[in-house]
Design an enzyme around this catalytic site. Sequence first.
Site, PDB file in Angstrom:
ATOM      1  CG  HIS A 205      -1.941   1.231   1.241  1.00  0.00           C
ATOM      2  ND1 HIS A 205      -1.983   1.185   1.036  1.00  0.00           N
ATOM      3  CD2 HIS A 205      -1.468   2.184   2.422  1.00  0.00           C
ATOM      4  CE1 HIS A 205      -3.394   2.846   1.550  1.00  0.00           C
ATOM      5  NE2 HIS A 205      -2.817   3.405   2.178  1.00  0.00           N
ATOM      6  CD  GLU A 447      40.974  14.371 -21.432  1.00  0.00           C
ATOM      7  OE1 GLU A 447      40.155  14.423 -20.739  1.00  0.00           O
ATOM      8  OE2 GLU A 447      41.299  12.760 -21.558  1.00  0.00           O
ATOM      9  CG  ASP A 471      42.181  16.864 -18.051  1.00  0.00           C
ATOM     10  OD1 ASP A 471      42.933  16.915 -16.791  1.00  0.00           O
ATOM     11  OD2 ASP A 471      41.300  15.659 -18.435  1.00  0.00           O
ATOM     12  CB  CYS A 518      32.011  16.354 -23.765  1.00  0.00           C
ATOM     13  SG  CYS A 518      33.942  14.876 -23.319  1.00  0.00           S
TER      14      CYS A 518
END
Length: 591
Positions: A205, A447, A471, A518
Amino acid sequence: MWVVEIEVMAVSHNSMLRCVSVSSGIAHGTAYVLSSVDRTMVARRSLKATDVASEIARFDSALTAAEKGLLALREDVARRIGASEADIFTAQALVVRDNGLRAKVVTVIQQSLVNVEAAVVEVIERFTRAFDQVPDAYLRERAADVRDVGRRILAALAADDGTRALEIPEGSILVADELLPSATARFELSQVKALVTERGGKFSHTSILARSMRIPALTGVQEARSKIQTGDKLIVDGMSGILFINPDKPVRREYERLEAELSGYRAGLQKGIDLPSVTLDGTVVPLLANASKVSDTEAAYLYRADGIGLYRTEFAFSIRSAFPTEEEQYQLLKRAAERMHPRKIVLRLLDMGGDKQLPYFPLPASRNPSLAQRGIRLLLKNPEVLKTQLRAFLRVSADHPVSVLLPVVGGLDEVRGARAVLAEVMADLAAEGIAFNPKIPVGAMIEIPAAATLTAVLAKELDFFSLGTNDLVQYLLAADREDDSVADYYQPLHPAVLRSIRFVADAARAAGRPLTICGEIAGDPAYTELLLGLGLRAFSVAPGEMLEVKDAIRSVTIKEAETLAAAALEMGSTSEIVALLEQRRSASSAS
Ligand code: PEP
Ligand code: MG
């Protein structure tokens, strides 16, 4: 992002419990622990040492009241039914007056510094649990008598019959063994932020109610009431089925961001959510989401991300006290992939090393961690970790469009090394009859400046690229991204950074390899036009940033963007480029 991951390593590993989610959603708040004797709910509170004496005095008055009530009951039953039937209450009154019971409760109050109600529950439960184990049915029944005594003492403490409303501070996360309807009827469910229970099923319930009210709920949290104290800070991740107890700042920050994204979405800030990500002159710019945990895919999904452009896998490693198994990794990633299906997910291999350490994965000390073992270098030195992760990725690839992203690549040797391990893992899976996508795309983070320079070379052996400006900026400008003392030198708008981005975008396009940005700058709408002008055509950003970035994409033409980028590339200093963007911003807000 980096900061978050470094600090996550400091998280106490006892503080994460995996549970069964019965109602999804994310919540953070303060625990309010309910104890129960035979389903009579009581709150567990911490005491100050100075309150112990008055708490014991409360207990003594309750014992007197309970004994009085029992003796009155005995008289009543004896009169109305018979003396022998009334004996049970004599026996119960003796339990109430038992010195051993009193001594045990007093010890719990003194040693655990908890309120008398919680101490009574603890002692009675301990006692009756022992009884419940015995094979003799008669003795087992005695456990019920003891529970009844407990209930009477609690009722005396509450000075009522146990149906009084529970005063649960608004915004609490309720922790209980099991929430029966009789208990949930005694408080406003709408005031509770989340539910955590030891027992209970998806179709109980309370679970049904929690789902209908959009309250996150976890169950199967073993010994929740002993592991959690009232006042503890909790994070309930009802999407992943994870409970954090007193999480450290980085985990809190991770979830605060996600919560803000989800509540922003619910609050109707999703204006423009269904509009396509396309420039004024019709160039479609895929807008993907960055994610670090399964629950982030929920936000990504709600914000209509075109996929996950960067799934950082570090989080799942950093909140555990040992390497997650292949199966654990597979289950997590499968859930993320299912949520996004049929959209793609770019799964990045573990980017550990440097300042990002795991307590169970010691690394050699380094004078300069950012320039030491990290990302793919570290994985190639630890092939078992790499293989386990690749097996999990490949298994997900059988049913979902996922790809593999190599972190911190410096040149072709690492790409070939990673591909060789991938081939080995594929051969193992094939031999075991386990399905996977043999053509799973493999890409690299650009990077390290060396990788940027070698984009065209890398493109011959890779399927796609992700531009990691976080980076790239630090390595290009020799400015540690985490070191405040060189923060002034960490300049995403430095002319060398812009030229590198342009160079990578051109090389990737010439080689026919998709490139997605990104790094954090992709999520800042102040940079969007410039990045489009530098040749970027796919952005992966935090879900909460997607709408603003989309708005920025929809407000420009590629031609205008290219004009802006050309002007910026002419400039030799960061300050000139900053001024140019400022000028552009004022011009467009004026128009
Ligand atoms: C980056 O370096 O830009 C990046 C996206 O990766 P991370 O922040 O996880 O190092
Ligand atoms: Mg990076």
